[in-house]
Design a protein around this motif. Structure first.
Motif, PDB file in Angstrom:
ATOM      1  N   TRP A 619      10.574   7.208   3.691  1.00 28.30           N
ATOM      2  CA  TRP A 619      10.208   5.830   3.363  1.00 28.30           C
ATOM      3  C   TRP A 619       9.788   5.067   4.624  1.00 28.30           C
ATOM      4  N   LEU A 622       6.277   6.296   5.719  1.00 25.47           N
ATOM      5  CA  LEU A 622       5.220   5.810   4.830  1.00 25.47           C
ATOM      6  C   LEU A 622       5.026   4.301   4.969  1.00 25.47           C
ATOM      7  N   THR A 623       6.137   3.591   5.171  1.00 32.12           N
ATOM      8  CA  THR A 623       6.028   2.138   5.355  1.00 32.12           C
ATOM      9  C   THR A 623       5.253   1.807   6.623  1.00 32.12           C
ATOM     10  N   HIS A 626       1.705   2.388   6.063  1.00 36.10           N
ATOM     11  CA  HIS A 626       1.172   1.276   5.285  1.00 36.10           C
ATOM     12  C   HIS A 626       0.780   0.125   6.220  1.00 36.10           C
ATOM     13  N   LEU A 645       3.396   5.664  -1.474  1.00 37.52           N
ATOM     14  CA  LEU A 645       4.484   4.689  -1.546  1.00 37.52           C
ATOM     15  C   LEU A 645       4.840   4.339  -2.986  1.00 37.52           C
ATOM     16  N   SER A 649       8.429   4.916  -4.578  1.00 31.90           N
ATOM     17  CA  SER A 649       9.209   3.785  -5.096  1.00 31.90           C
ATOM     18  C   SER A 649       9.538   3.957  -6.575  1.00 31.90           C
ATOM     19  N   ASN A 657       9.904  -2.946  -4.846  1.00 31.23           N
ATOM     20  CA  ASN A 657       8.656  -2.443  -4.261  1.00 31.23           C
ATOM     21  C   ASN A 657       7.735  -1.773  -5.271  1.00 31.23           C
ATOM     22  N   LEU A 661       3.795  -2.697  -5.251  1.00 32.68           N
ATOM     23  CA  LEU A 661       2.853  -1.684  -4.778  1.00 32.68           C
ATOM     24  C   LEU A 661       1.854  -1.290  -5.862  1.00 32.68           C
TER      25      LEU A 661
END
Length: 975
Positions: A619, A622-623, A626, A645, A649, A657, A661
């Motif tokens: 996470w 990937l965040t 992003h 993501l 999520s 999220n 998203l």
């Protein structure tokens, strides 16, 4: 005998060349060879013991045709594979480096025999003090040949003679063991100066098998049972079929790769014994360690012996996964450890007698050497070499002659193996030292062209120096010749022991070592050119050590891609972490961020593959991707980041999220303005709505399900969005009260998945469709889908879909009244889902476990499961099972004898939630349960009023389980 028979034959047991038939035979079996390879073998075998030069062979076999030495090298390699010969200890074909080859096997009926060793060379030391261990290995092989798989680790300190023992054992193997033929496949774990390539020793061993006498059978088994392994050897696949094969294996997981390899081993050993040798397992990568564990743990019979070597101190110091695995196997008695001890005094005496071809050595000399070396074979041999080089020991008529005072020998002989190696190095000339130092940087095994580049000399100069060291049996042994893609053909060598490489590497000053790494990396890069990805891990290690971070990052990313193609996400994640660490050491700007974007996205995917969606590292990575994509990413790159993501999520049931998203990916899809990105965004939004219990908002699934799956098949990784939409639409239709439509969608999902090359689509579709048929009460159909889906999911390692299918299996057992099996399957599914971090399915499993507990009267367990499920409903996105959990809670309260208003409140909550979600199926279940309760209390009219409108809301599927149950109850109520 052989050469005087009616047929023209050359016999060198267990093989014979049938010159009339043009066949190489082993017993009654013919071994296929290419025509030119056959011609090379015949030419050599008809000249036993003679040196045949490369030019002579090229002229004889390829007369009038211009070919390179690489062509001859390929044929020699094929001959060795067919005969199961070893370059290091040849039994049939010996390489005379830079000159040619010699056929060294004894021919039946002739006096021809293999060339002996030089008169001044030490004798083979494998017989010294290891007779008991050799006997033990033969006993273990006999057990393997009888059908009981064996895992044996030969262990001991550096220089103790592990490889020597294994080589002696392999050399002593007959062509059969009483249970058919014995085949040997070998692989070496080699740790580059940084990191390990996944499955490298196993791929090396398979490479021997697919070029050996059983090549056709092995290749067919890989094609039929393990295409993920076959694709690692692209030259075995027709170029036109390679793309299709890669598509077929694209959904394969690491777990699946290991399992199918074990199945191939079991099938291959149905009528033969296989010995898989893996050396230096203390350096093994995680995937190789996992494979050893799988091979050891399987209960199925196999004529199989895995023979590994390792050094205990290295295993602990390296901190890799091997030490933990081998301890676990030992505790379970799944493996045998053969610990080599230091040689006793008698072993030293035997060695000296054999080495100097005479009687017993002077007792005082033997005692001195034993005390000094402590019986370490490598230290002993190296010490004797040192004394011979000094002229203090020599051959005499009766054996060893001592030409110096023992006090002098004791005073001057080094006190450790490392010191002794250092002294030996000082006795070399300047070029030899430079070559060895550069070679230690190149690796345990190396090519002359890489070392030549490091030193700035011609590779022939390096070969000359290496040949001198090989002939004097110091530091190096000959390996083979190697052709690089740029056309250069040069000899390969290996250090006689890792100790030599380590001592030489550590004595190089840091600055020079860095320069050598740079030069070797540059030569590898240019030599392999467009094929440099084949040596990406090696290149990355050299450029890391050469302090060239930009180039190291490039090759680390490439090595990660190679690891992913081998379905080894842990190793891929390791390469990516190293690349990111180098990237973080400096740099900013668009180019820096773009590189980080790719690395972060790949790392997130790799971590999810190994640790599940719950992994915080996935996470976080990937965040960060992003954030970077928002700065420099093109719309399609942002789309891919947000897609990952969103999936993460939704799997984690992230109520915050997930919806946010989904909105973002819809906006990005509109910016891209392609139908396929819009379809994917629609599918994700509909998924989020379905899990959240907003069933009306999930209607987009129907539109996506009608699309062509080929449109989006290559757009996103993992399951095909259209195949998923077909299956999820089946769930939606069942929930809204369209059981027959749900069945139609379930069949469409399976048909769609079968039309796609990725097997994960089939596992997914079968899991979704099976659940529809469970709800409908079509238990036989559901069971068939579960069986097919679980077979596929287990074989390929699709953990999520295996868990979903296990949950469906549990519900089938519950519907059939087998509560014990239902509990086992549902509990296992729940555990797997939690381990994977896929919380979105957890409330469904908890509701199933609560139903089982209620059925058997374990009310406290039923309440516990319901409470956990309702807590997830309150705190996560997964709200679609809320009505079911409240219904089961009402049933449990009633069973416990609670107040009627408390019972009615729970049922009322179930009806209220189902109604607000538009989940007519769950509303009918709650109404049926409450009507039954009202009827039992004599409130028949209230029961009819409760159930009739819910039942009449259905216009299809009247023969399904829930509607049949409602119909029977209404009949009893007089409706």
């Amino acid at each position: 005998m052989s050469r005087a028979t009616a047929r023209r034959e050359v016999v060198f047991p267990p093989y014979r060349l049938d010159l009339d038939a043009g066949l190489l035979r082993a017993g009654g079996r013919a071994i296929a060879l290419r025509p030119k390879t056959w011609a090379v073998l015949c030419y050599l075998a008809e000249r036993p013991g003679m040196l045949v030069t490369k030019d002579e062979l090229l002229d004889a076999v390829w007369s009038g045709v211009t070919v390179t030495e690489a062509t001859l090298t390929k044929s020699i390699g094929e001959i060795r594979d067919a005969l199961q010969d070893e370059v290091r200890r040849p039994r049939f074909v010996e390489t005379v480096h830079r000159r040619g080859f010699r056929f060294v096997a004894a021919l039946e009926g002739t006096g021809a025999a293999r060339a002996g060793r030089p008169p001044d060379a030490p004798p083979p030391d494998h017989v010294v003090g290891r007779e008991a261990e050799l006997g033990r290995l033969h006993d273990i092989l006999a057990a393997a040949a009888a059908g009981t798989r064996q895992i044996t680790f030969v262990t001991g300190e550096a220089g103790i003679g592990k490889t020597t023992l294994v080589d002696a054992f392999l050399a002593s193997l007959p062509s059969g063991t009483g249970a058919g033929e014995t085949s040997v496949a070998k692989g070496q774990c080699i740790r580059w100066h940084s990191g390990e390539e996944p499955l490298m020793p196993v791929l090396e061993a398979i490479g021997r098998l697919v070029r050996g006498p059983h090549a056709a059978r092995v290749v067919q088994l890989l094609r039929d049972r393990a295409p993920g392994w076959l694709v690692q050897f692209p030259w075995l696949v027709d170029p036109g079929a390679l793309h299709e094969l890669r598509a077929v294996v694209s959904g394969t997981t690491a777990e699946g790769m290991l399992r199918v390899f074990a199945q191939v081993v079991e099938e291959l050993t149905s009528d033969m014994t296989l010995v898989l040798v893996l050396e230096d397992l203390h350096w093994a990568d995680a995937s190789t360690v996992d494979l050893v564990s799988v091979l050891a743990e399987r209960p199925e019979p196999a004529r199989f012996l895995l023979l590994g070597t390792y050094r205990p101190a290295e295993a602990i110091a390296h901190g890799g996964p091997f030490d933990t695995m081998r301890r676990a196997l030992a505790l379970k008695r799944r493996s045998v450890e053969l610990a080599l001890r230091l040689l006793p005094l008698s072993g030293v005496e035997t060695y000296l007698s054999a080495r100097f071809a005479g009687g017993p050595p002077p007792p005082a000399l033997a005692r001195l050497l034993h005390a000094h070396t402590e019986g370490n074979p490598l230290f002993l041999v190296t010490a004797v070499d040192f004394l011979v080089a000094r002229g203090w020991l020599a051959h005499g008529d009766g054996g060893v002659t001592v030409r110096a005072e023992l006090e002098t020998i004791e005073r001057h002989i080094p006190g450790s193996l490392q010191e002794l190696v250092e002294l030996q190095i000082l006795g070399l000339d300047e070029l030899e030292i430079a070559v060895l130092e550069a070679a230690s940087v190149a690796g345990f095994e190396f090519g002359a062209q890489a070392v030549a580049a490091a030193l700035g000399v011609r590779f022939e100069t390096v070969e000359d120096a290496c040949e001198r060291l090989v002939r004097s049996q110091r530091f190096l042994r000959a390996s083979d010749t190697e052709a690089w893609p740029d056309g250069v053909v040069a000899a390969r060598y290996a250090f006689a022991h890792a100790v030599y490489q380590r001592v030489l590497y550590n004595r190089i000053p840091a600055g020079r070592r860095r320069l050598l790494h740079q030069k070797i990396g540059e030569r590898l890069e240019s030599g392999f050119g467009a094929r440099a990805a084949e040596v990406a891990a090696e290149l990355a290690a050299h450029f890391e050590r050469g302090h060239e971070p930009a180039r190291a990052i490039t090759w680390l990313a490439c090595a990660a891609e190679s690891a992913e193609r081998r379905f080894a996400p842990r190793e891929a994640a390791g390469y990516l972490r190293r690349a990111l660490a180098l990237l973080e050491s400096g740099g900013e700007g668009a180019q820096h961020w773009r590189r980080e974007l790719g690395l972060r996205l790949s790392l997130g995917a790799a971590v999810i593959a190994t640790d599940g969606f719950a992994a915080e590292e996935a996470w976080t990575s990937l965040t960060r991707a992003h954030e970077v994509a928002a700065r420099v990413g093109r719309p399609i790159e942002r789309f891919h980041v947000v897609y990952m993501l969103v999936n993460a999520s939704l799997a984690r049931a992230d109520a915050v999220n997930g919806p946010r998203l989904c909105d973002e990916i819809a906006r990005v899809a509109e910016q891209i303005e392609t139908p396929e990105t819009r379809l994917v965004a629609t599918m994700l939004a509909a998924n989020a709505a379905l899990w959240a219990g907003r069933i009306a908002d999930a209607a987009g699934l129907e539109r996506v399900a009608a699309a062509d799956p080929r449109v989006v098949g290559n757009l996103v990784p993992g399951e095909n969005p259209v195949a998923w939409a077909c299956g999820a639409e089946g769930w939606r239709r069942w929930l809204v009260g369209r059981p027959d439509g749900a069945s139609t969608s379930a069949r469409a999902a399976i048909a769609c998945a079968r039309s796609q090359p990725n097997p994960i689509d089939r596992a997914m579709a079968l899991g979704l469709a099976a659940q529809v048929h469970v709800w409908r009460g079509d238990l036989d159909d559901a069971a068939r889908m579960v069986d097919e889906g679980r077979t596929l999911a287990v074989e390929r390692g699709f953990g999520l879909w295996n868990a979903v299918l296990r949950g469906a299996a549990g519900e089938i057992h519950l519907a059939r009244g087998d509560t014990a099996l239902a509990r086992v399957e549902l509990s296992a599914a729940l555990e797997d889902l939690r381990r994977l971090g896929v919380l979105v399915h957890v409330p469904a499993m908890l509701s199933g476990i609560a139903e089982v507990s209620l059925r058997v009267g374990h009310l406290s367990e039923a309440f516990a499961a319901v409470d956990k499920g309702l807590e997830l409903v309150r705190t996560t996105l997964s709200r679609w099972r809320a009505a079911e959990l409240w219904r089961i809670r009402g049933e449990a309260l009633a069973a416990r004898g609670d107040r009627s208003d408390a019972v009615a409140e729970s049922f009322g909550r179930a009806l209220e939630i189902a109604g607000s979600q538009g989940a007519r199926a769950f509303e009918l279940r709650a109404a049926t349960a409450l009507a039954r309760r009202l009827a039992a209390r004599g409130r028949t009219a209230d029961a009819r009023a409760m159930l009739v409108p819910r039942y009449e809301a259905f216009s299809e599927g009247l023969d399904t389980a829930d509607l049949q149950a409602a119909h029977v109850l209404l009949g009893a109520l007089g409706a």
